[in-house]
Design a protein around this motif. Structure first.
Motif, PDB file in Angstrom:
ATOM      1  N   GLY A  56      17.984  37.581  -7.090  1.00  0.00           N
ATOM      2  CA  GLY A  56      17.665  38.490  -5.992  1.00  0.00           C
ATOM      3  C   GLY A  56      16.916  37.727  -4.921  1.00  0.00           C
ATOM      4  N   LEU A  57      16.884  38.304  -3.716  1.00  0.00           N
ATOM      5  CA  LEU A  57      16.216  37.654  -2.586  1.00  0.00           C
ATOM      6  C   LEU A  57      15.171  38.603  -2.026  1.00  0.00           C
ATOM      7  CD1 LEU A  57      19.522  36.403  -0.909  1.00  0.00           C
ATOM      8  CD2 LEU A  57      17.876  34.979  -2.181  1.00  0.00           C
ATOM      9  N   VAL A  58      14.025  38.041  -1.653  1.00  0.00           N
ATOM     10  CA  VAL A  58      12.938  38.860  -1.107  1.00  0.00           C
ATOM     11  C   VAL A  58      12.496  38.265   0.229  1.00  0.00           C
ATOM     12  CG1 VAL A  58      10.680  39.903  -1.556  1.00  0.00           C
ATOM     13  CG2 VAL A  58      12.164  39.282  -3.478  1.00  0.00           C
ATOM     14  N   SER A  59      12.419  39.126   1.244  1.00  0.00           N
ATOM     15  CA  SER A  59      11.946  38.663   2.558  1.00  0.00           C
ATOM     16  C   SER A  59      10.738  39.492   2.961  1.00  0.00           C
ATOM     17  CB  SER A  59      13.059  38.823   3.596  1.00  0.00           C
ATOM     18  OG  SER A  59      12.538  38.657   4.901  1.00  0.00           O
ATOM     19  N   SER A  60       9.836  38.859   3.707  1.00  0.00           N
ATOM     20  CA  SER A  60       8.626  39.551   4.138  1.00  0.00           C
ATOM     21  C   SER A  60       8.649  39.803   5.640  1.00  0.00           C
ATOM     22  CB  SER A  60       7.413  38.686   3.813  1.00  0.00           C
ATOM     23  OG  SER A  60       7.579  37.402   4.395  1.00  0.00           O
ATOM     24  N   SER A  61       9.806  39.683   6.251  1.00  0.00           N
ATOM     25  CA  SER A  61       9.862  39.804   7.704  1.00  0.00           C
ATOM     26  C   SER A  61      10.290  41.188   8.151  1.00  0.00           C
ATOM     27  CB  SER A  61      10.846  38.786   8.270  1.00  0.00           C
ATOM     28  OG  SER A  61      11.319  39.210   9.525  1.00  0.00           O
ATOM     29  N   GLY A  62       9.507  41.777   9.019  1.00  0.00           N
ATOM     30  CA  GLY A  62       9.855  43.078   9.573  1.00  0.00           C
ATOM     31  C   GLY A  62      10.709  42.960  10.813  1.00  0.00           C
ATOM     32  N   GLY A  63      11.460  41.889  10.926  1.00  0.00           N
ATOM     33  CA  GLY A  63      12.255  41.714  12.131  1.00  0.00           C
ATOM     34  C   GLY A  63      13.543  40.984  11.856  1.00  0.00           C
ATOM     35  N   ASN A  64      13.856  40.035  12.713  1.00  0.00           N
ATOM     36  CA  ASN A  64      15.166  39.380  12.674  1.00  0.00           C
ATOM     37  C   ASN A  64      15.380  38.538  11.421  1.00  0.00           C
ATOM     38  OD1 ASN A  64      16.101  40.365  15.230  1.00  0.00           O
ATOM     39  ND2 ASN A  64      14.558  39.034  16.164  1.00  0.00           N
ATOM     40  N   ALA A  65      14.306  37.987  10.843  1.00  0.00           N
ATOM     41  CA  ALA A  65      14.482  37.191   9.629  1.00  0.00           C
ATOM     42  C   ALA A  65      14.861  38.109   8.458  1.00  0.00           C
ATOM     43  CB  ALA A  65      13.224  36.401   9.306  1.00  0.00           C
ATOM     44  N   GLY A  66      14.194  39.244   8.358  1.00  0.00           N
ATOM     45  CA  GLY A  66      14.519  40.206   7.302  1.00  0.00           C
ATOM     46  C   GLY A  66      15.948  40.715   7.433  1.00  0.00           C
ATOM     47  N   TYR A  67      16.340  40.974   8.656  1.00  0.00           N
ATOM     48  CA  TYR A  67      17.707  41.442   8.906  1.00  0.00           C
ATOM     49  C   TYR A  67      18.718  40.370   8.514  1.00  0.00           C
ATOM     50  CZ  TYR A  67      21.460  43.716  11.659  1.00  0.00           C
ATOM     51  OH  TYR A  67      22.615  44.321  12.086  1.00  0.00           O
ATOM     52  N   ALA A  68      18.400  39.115   8.843  1.00  0.00           N
ATOM     53  CA  ALA A  68      19.305  38.005   8.506  1.00  0.00           C
ATOM     54  C   ALA A  68      19.398  37.820   6.986  1.00  0.00           C
ATOM     55  CB  ALA A  68      18.831  36.715   9.174  1.00  0.00           C
TER      56      ALA A  68
END
Ligand SMILES: *Cc1c(COP(=O)(O)O)cnc(C)c1O
Length: 315
Positions: A56-68
């Protein structure tokens, strides 16, 4: 492994070239399926994580990085969790969820969301994809320069926006790989988010007490170490504009090229529209970093809210 990002158009801009007085080339990262250059680095980092066994993948970005990361995860067929701070707009949360990712709201600011993302990854066994401070991310971003170098001789200068510094680290890595080591880089921020300029003054990354800018995706309080180290190996020129200039440039760019971008990208555009002195008489490659968290109505509201600031003098 085939990259997840797309090859983007490179355009010689007639309106910006006329305004600037020397050639202006645009690398249109706004044309990535996730709306910004972020897909290059996030896609690369997600592929590397899955190749080494992440389930699984986890992102902490509330913007374009999270969307990517959400987009990349769907392409790779692995579940994605994106932890966003409370201030992330509803529309952005919806965009991330539209790629099938789980969206968890935690914390006021990015640092708090990031701490929660680390916790989730250790509980569930996923890989955390950092929005700007990870070598795979820089490798992925470098591909945009490799594409340009196959089409263009070295320009007189390259312009990028700087948030946490991931884009500039990738672009510089790419520039050195293609023999553009002498081409100066203009590192653009808004005055209210100038963590890179502050780091260059101090000689090391410093943490800004607050971020005060509409350019939310430039709002990293502290840049990565590598971005500061690069300035010792490459001619890097910091430059800042105010929010009004960034917003005004988004509006001009929409009229000139019919492409809507975030103020974070508008800041880089302002270096040409408002005649940043380091670019004078130089041909320019401008990285149109894009951004998915903007609507026409939002831009109009910002334009009304910032119009009181004075226009710069005509050239
Ligand atoms: C992330 C982002 C930036 C800043 O990139 P960093 O790698 O954090 O320096 C600039 N513009 C847009 C649209 C972004 O999404």
């Amino acid at each position: 492994m085939r990259p997840i990002h797309h090859v983007t158009p490179l355009l010689r801009s007639t309106p910006l070239t006329r305004r600037h007085g020397a050639e202006v080339w645009l690398k249109l990262e706004s044309a990535q399926p996730s709306g910004s250059f972020k897909l290059r680095g996030m896609g690369r980092a997600c592929q590397a994580a899955v190749a080494s066994g992440a389930s699984g993948l986890v992102s902490s970005s509330g913007g374009n990085a999270g969307y990517a990361v959400a987009y990349a995860g769907r392409q790779l067929g692995v579940p994605v969790t994106v932890v966003v701070p409370r201030r992330t707009a509803t529309r952005t949360r919806e965009l991330i969820a539209s790629e099938g990712a789980e969206v968890i709201v935690e914390g006021e600011v990015w640092d708090e969301a990031h701490a929660h993302a680390l916790q989730i990854a250790s509980d569930r066994g996923g890989a955390v994809i950092h929005p700007f401070d990870q070598p795979e991310v820089w490798e992925g971003h470098a591909s945009l320069i490799e594409e340009v170098a196959a089409q263009l001789p070295p320009p007189g200068a390259v312009v990028v926006s700087v948030g946490g510094g991931g884009l500039m680290c990738g672009v510089l890595r790419g520039m050195h790989a293609v023999g553009w080591g002498q081409v100066p880089l203009l590192a653009v921020e808004t005055h209210g988010a100038a963590s890179y300029a502050a780091a260059l003054r101090a000689g090391h990354p410093v943490t800004l007490p607050t971020i005060d800018s509409l350019a939310l995706t430039l709002g990293a309080k502290r840049v990565c170490d590598r971005a500061v180290a690069w300035a010792k190996q490459h001619p890097v020129e910091p430059w800042q504009c105010d929010d009004a200039a960034a917003v005004r440039s988004c509006g001009r760019f929409l009229d000139d090229h019919r492409v809507l971008v975030e103020p974070s990208c508008g800041a880089a555009l302002a270096s040409v529209y408002d005649h940043a002195p380091p670019l004078q008489d130089r041909s320019v490659l401008l990285v149109v970093c894009g951004g998915a968290s903007v609507t026409r109505a939002q831009l109009e509201g910002w334009e009304r809210g910032t119009r009181s600031s004075s226009e710069p003098p005509a050239p």
